[in-house]
Design an enzyme around this catalytic site. Structure first.
Site, PDB file in Angstrom:
ATOM      1  N   THR A 117      19.439 125.550 119.961  1.00 37.32           N
ATOM      2  CA  THR A 117      20.375 125.542 121.088  1.00 37.32           C
ATOM      3  C   THR A 117      19.959 126.492 122.202  1.00 37.32           C
ATOM      4  O   THR A 117      19.328 127.526 121.957  1.00 37.32           O
ATOM      5  CB  THR A 117      21.784 125.936 120.580  1.00 37.32           C
ATOM      6  OG1 THR A 117      22.641 126.123 121.700  1.00 37.32           O
ATOM      7  CG2 THR A 117      21.752 127.252 119.815  1.00 37.32           C
ATOM      8  N   TYR A 141      27.417 131.898 116.588  1.00 37.66           N
ATOM      9  CA  TYR A 141      26.802 130.559 116.566  1.00 37.66           C
ATOM     10  C   TYR A 141      25.356 130.623 117.066  1.00 37.66           C
ATOM     11  O   TYR A 141      24.430 130.166 116.393  1.00 37.66           O
ATOM     12  CB  TYR A 141      27.616 129.581 117.427  1.00 37.66           C
ATOM     13  CG  TYR A 141      26.890 128.290 117.684  1.00 37.66           C
ATOM     14  CD1 TYR A 141      26.687 127.373 116.663  1.00 37.66           C
ATOM     15  CD2 TYR A 141      26.361 127.996 118.951  1.00 37.66           C
ATOM     16  CE1 TYR A 141      25.988 126.182 116.894  1.00 37.66           C
ATOM     17  CE2 TYR A 141      25.671 126.821 119.190  1.00 37.66           C
ATOM     18  CZ  TYR A 141      25.483 125.918 118.163  1.00 37.66           C
ATOM     19  OH  TYR A 141      24.786 124.752 118.389  1.00 37.66           O
TER      20      TYR A 141
HETATM   21  N1  NAD Z   1      26.122 118.844 121.049  1.00 32.14           N
HETATM   22  C1  NAD Z   1      25.440 119.765 121.729  1.00 32.14           C
HETATM   23  O1  NAD Z   1      25.559 119.876 122.963  1.00 32.14           O
HETATM   24  C2  NAD Z   1      24.517 120.714 121.017  1.00 32.14           C
HETATM   25  C3  NAD Z   1      23.892 121.705 121.772  1.00 32.14           C
HETATM   26  C4  NAD Z   1      23.017 122.571 121.124  1.00 32.14           C
HETATM   27  C5  NAD Z   1      22.747 122.401 119.780  1.00 32.14           C
HETATM   28  N2  NAD Z   1      23.374 121.446 119.064  1.00 32.14           N
HETATM   29  C6  NAD Z   1      23.063 121.329 117.637  1.00 32.14           C
HETATM   30  O2  NAD Z   1      22.911 119.962 117.313  1.00 32.14           O
HETATM   31  C7  NAD Z   1      23.345 119.726 115.983  1.00 32.14           C
HETATM   32  C8  NAD Z   1      24.350 118.590 115.984  1.00 32.14           C
HETATM   33  O3  NAD Z   1      25.469 118.982 116.772  1.00 32.14           O
HETATM   34  P1  NAD Z   1      26.642 117.955 117.106  1.00 32.14           P
HETATM   35  O4  NAD Z   1      27.125 118.287 118.460  1.00 32.14           O
HETATM   36  O5  NAD Z   1      26.193 116.581 116.798  1.00 32.14           O
HETATM   37  O6  NAD Z   1      27.766 118.421 116.067  1.00 32.14           O
HETATM   38  P2  NAD Z   1      28.584 117.532 115.019  1.00 32.14           P
HETATM   39  O7  NAD Z   1      29.627 118.410 114.427  1.00 32.14           O
HETATM   40  O8  NAD Z   1      29.004 116.265 115.650  1.00 32.14           O
HETATM   41  O9  NAD Z   1      27.482 117.185 113.936  1.00 32.14           O
HETATM   42  C9  NAD Z   1      27.130 118.033 112.870  1.00 32.14           C
HETATM   43  C10 NAD Z   1      27.012 117.155 111.644  1.00 32.14           C
HETATM   44  O10 NAD Z   1      26.555 117.937 110.549  1.00 32.14           O
HETATM   45  C11 NAD Z   1      27.364 117.677 109.411  1.00 32.14           C
HETATM   46  N3  NAD Z   1      27.319 118.892 108.600  1.00 32.14           N
HETATM   47  C12 NAD Z   1      27.700 120.133 108.957  1.00 32.14           C
HETATM   48  N4  NAD Z   1      27.445 120.999 107.957  1.00 32.14           N
HETATM   49  C13 NAD Z   1      26.869 120.277 106.954  1.00 32.14           C
HETATM   50  C14 NAD Z   1      26.362 120.604 105.669  1.00 32.14           C
HETATM   51  N5  NAD Z   1      26.392 121.855 105.197  1.00 32.14           N
HETATM   52  N6  NAD Z   1      25.812 119.626 104.922  1.00 32.14           N
HETATM   53  C15 NAD Z   1      25.778 118.340 105.375  1.00 32.14           C
HETATM   54  N7  NAD Z   1      26.250 117.978 106.582  1.00 32.14           N
HETATM   55  C16 NAD Z   1      26.792 118.937 107.361  1.00 32.14           C
HETATM   56  C17 NAD Z   1      28.738 117.354 109.994  1.00 32.14           C
HETATM   57  O11 NAD Z   1      29.554 116.608 109.106  1.00 32.14           O
HETATM   58  C18 NAD Z   1      28.359 116.559 111.228  1.00 32.14           C
HETATM   59  O12 NAD Z   1      28.184 115.188 110.925  1.00 32.14           O
HETATM   60  C19 NAD Z   1      23.916 121.052 115.484  1.00 32.14           C
HETATM   61  O13 NAD Z   1      22.945 121.687 114.704  1.00 32.14           O
HETATM   62  C20 NAD Z   1      24.175 121.832 116.760  1.00 32.14           C
HETATM   63  O14 NAD Z   1      24.092 123.211 116.533  1.00 32.14           O
HETATM   64  C21 NAD Z   1      24.263 120.586 119.653  1.00 32.14           C
END
Ligand code: NAD
Length: 334
Positions: A117, A141
């Site tokens: 991120t 985070y």
């Molecule tokens: N959305 C953004 O703008 C953004 C920005 C920077 C980084 N990220 C990173 O991208 C990734 C996805 O983010 P997102 O926005 O899709 O969030 P999200 O919550 O939609 O997706 C996360 C997924 O991981 C699963 N999950 C969480 N912990 C778990 C575990 N211990 N075992 C198995 N499954 C697990 C959840 O059920 C969910 O489906 C994350 O790592 C987040 O830190 C997202």
């Protein structure tokens, strides 16, 4: 080619999975569904469970001997929650990720793409960053992601592991084919809050108006989630040629957009404009930053194809159908 996507039932992971399938790449999803949605994986093979569950990871690799790489999107992602619950966030994002990579190594998996991120950076005075900018996260985070990157790099220096950390900036939009999008009805990020304010006929709160930006509101680099997914495809296509054993690449647009500018663009896309109210900063909020994208262009041959207006349009389209696709949609933040 086949990839294992951990967190593949979430917003970003499910979009990457759709992009892979469209490109003829097989996907296997591992997700605990803690925030992800079963509806996003109906046409995909789901192993429901936790990334820290070693026997489950072993079973996945035994049943799919042709997994080429793992894309690790599984995490808890709400910055303000991480401020309130650092123990929970470090356990979920750091401890479980360490367990996960141990299970991957035991199963001979040497290619890892990690969802990192922009929150690992503290922006400099000009509010731009690149991959060489200082790592100085301002929230549990962001620190949990920086810790994972450092742990993976240490492991990759002595084990047969090649890790690419893709540092996402602020994703907006949805799958342009509207298969998936943001699952939450109460997203904490600015565009989600604008859509909610619009639906409810309420004002939008600009949280923080004293930042050192051109108009005092926070600044972000809003990247379309489909462009992010495309970057993962590009990375898979050239993975073994990327510098290793550990590399970070920023995924953004190269353009900074302030919250007030985002609201202006949003109001141009909707029939009834949302009014703004000024409010104090929230815990863990930062001024923000935008990224230079030379490394992504050079190493991945990737550049974003969608602009801010596409992202807003697709977010609005998704919000209009979300409750149909996700009945009983989540009301917790995302
Ligand atoms: N959305 C953004 O703008 C953004 C920005 C920077 C980084 N990220 C990173 O991208 C990734 C996805 O983010 P997102 O926005 O899709 O969030 P999200 O919550 O939609 O997706 C996360 C997924 O991981 C699963 N999950 C969480 N912990 C778990 C575990 N211990 N075992 C198995 N499954 C697990 C959840 O059920 C969910 O489906 C994350 O790592 C987040 O830190 C997202």
């Amino acid at each position: 080619m086949k990839v294992l996507i951990a967190g593949g039932a979430g917003y970003v992971g499910s979009t990457i999975a759709s992009a892979c399938l469209d490109a003829g790449i097989g996907v296997v999803i591992m997700d605990s569904l803690v925030t992800g949605r079963r509806e996003f994986v109906t046409d995909r093979e789901l192993y429901e469970g936790d990334i820290a569950d070693g026997p489950l990871v072993d079973r996945i690799f035994a049943e799919h001997r042709d997994i080429y790489a793992v894309i690790h999107c599984a995490a808890l992602v709400v910055l303000s929650d991480s401020v309130a619950d650092p123990v929970g966030y470090y356990q979920a994002n750091v401890v479980k990720s360490l367990d996960f990579v141990t299970h991957l190594l035991r199963n001979g998996c040497g290619r890892l793409i990690f969802s990192s991120t922009a929150a690992v950076y503290r922006a400099g005075a000009d509010l731009t960053v690149d991959e060489d900018s200082a790592i100085a996260p301002c929230s549990p985070y962001g620190r949990s992601k920086a810790m994972c990157e450092a742990i993976f790099a240490d492991i990759a220096s002595v084990q047969p592991l090649h890790v690419l950390s893709l540092r996402y900036f602020n994703s907006i939009g949805a799958d342009p084919k509207m298969r998936t999008g943001l699952q939450s009805r109460q997203p904490t990020h600015a565009l989600g809050a604008m859509i909610r304010a619009h639906d409810e006929g309420a004002p939008f709160l600009i949280a923080g108006t004293d930042y050192p930006t051109r108009d005092g509101s926070g600044i972000r680099d809003y990247i379309h989630v489909w462009d992010m997914a495309a970057a993962h495809l590009a990375a898979l296509g050239c993975f073994d040629a990327l510098p290793g054993p550990a590399l970070a690449i920023n995924l953004g647009t190269g353009q900074g957009t302030t919250v007030r500018e985002l609201l202006d663009a949003f109001n141009r896309a909707v029939e009834y404009p949302v009014k703004a109210l000024e409010a104090a900063r929230r815990p863990g909020d930062v001024v923000g930053a935008y990224t230079r994208i030379d490394r992504a262009k050079q190493l991945l041959g990737w550049a974003p194809q969608y602009d801010l207006h596409d992202g807003i349009r697709h977010s609005l389209q998704w919000a209009a159908i979300r409750d149909e696709i996700l009945p009983g949609a989540v009301s917790r933040p995302s």
